[in-house]
Enzyme design. Structure first.
Site, short mmCIF file in Angstrom:
data_model
loop_
_atom_site.label_atom_id
_atom_site.label_comp_id
_atom_site.label_asym_id
_atom_site.label_seq_id
_atom_site.Cartn_x
_atom_site.Cartn_y
_atom_site.Cartn_z
N LYS A 93 -14.36 6.31 5.69
CA LYS A 93 -13.80 6.08 4.36
C LYS A 93 -14.55 6.89 3.31
O LYS A 93 -13.95 7.61 2.51
CB LYS A 93 -13.83 4.59 4.01
CG LYS A 93 -13.05 4.24 2.74
CD LYS A 93 -13.86 4.27 1.47
CE LYS A 93 -14.83 3.11 1.40
NZ LYS A 93 -15.54 3.06 0.07
N ASP A 143 -9.69 1.85 2.19
CA ASP A 143 -10.63 0.80 1.82
C ASP A 143 -9.90 -0.54 1.90
O ASP A 143 -8.79 -0.62 2.44
CB ASP A 143 -11.20 1.04 0.42
CG ASP A 143 -10.14 0.91 -0.68
OD1 ASP A 143 -8.94 0.70 -0.37
OD2 ASP A 143 -10.51 1.00 -1.87
#
Length: 209
Positions: free
Chosen positions: A120, A138
């Site tokens: 991420k 996320d």
């Protein structure tokens, strides 16, 4: 879901969030990397308050590599998990200096080799700092994608793959930020503001109101 339906959802998300973008303040790829590392389980607003002071005094990986944990902790204390985050930032800075010529890497494999950097964080750096297509997932992107039926994936990796296959590479940046804004400001984890959502009819959530 068809790609046409996905594009309809993206259109409505952009209508609701026309100014969706990265809300972290930074002036270099390295500053963005540090900010994203600090943002784990912390709001962007808090991170920006912290980095406003931090980046006024320290900006480069060379400078961070020379910092002691005790010194860095004084700046990042309010972000939470300061020992772990501080250690990772210092070690990542040293590795950037030692292995990458002082430049934040521009590819996924090298980025995730840095301490404290997962897919991420690496994807945010690639997409936002370098304009390289990536799909950071996320908690907001994960939740909203599943609620809107863009993915039924039960892991971050599965949702990432579903979104990448659903949308063209040119749309990945907009998809990522529109989903984040929707999750942050309307489709919240608790008490979602369904009355303000233009995609209420598409929602799969049992909590839809």
């Amino acid at each position: 879901m068809t790609k046409e339906e996905g594009l309809y959802i993206l259109k409505k998300l952009k209508e609701m969030h026309p100014n969706a973008k990265c809300e972290l303040d930074f002036s270099s790829p390295f500053e963005l990397l540090v900010a994203v590392m600090l943002s784990a389980q912390c709001t962007d607003e808090r991170v920006n308050k912290v980095t406003r002071k931090l980046f006024a005094d320290y900006q480069t990986p060379e400078e961070f590599a020379e910092m002691s944990l005790d010194l860095l902790k004084k700046y990042i204390y309010s972000c939470g998990f300061f020992n772990n985050k501080g250690n990772n930032i210092i070690e990542a800075s040293r590795m950037i200096c030692r292995d990458f010529g002082g430049e934040v890497p521009k590819n996924m494999d090298d980025l995730v080799s840095l301490p404290g950097v997962g897919r991420k964080t690496a994807s945010v750096v690639l997409s936002v700092a370098y304009g390289i297509p990536a799909m950071p997932v996320d908690t907001h992107v994960f939740r909203v994608s599943r609620r809107l039926g863009l993915s039924a994936g039960d892991t971050v990796d599965k949702v990432e793959k579903d979104l990448e296959s659903m949308f063209s590479v040119e749309d990945w940046y907009d998809v990522h930020h529109a989903l984040i804004f929707h999750g942050r400001y309307i489709c919240k984890s608790r008490n979602p503001m369904c009355e303000n959502c233009l995609l209420r009819d598409k929602c799969k959530s049992k909590d839809k109101r």
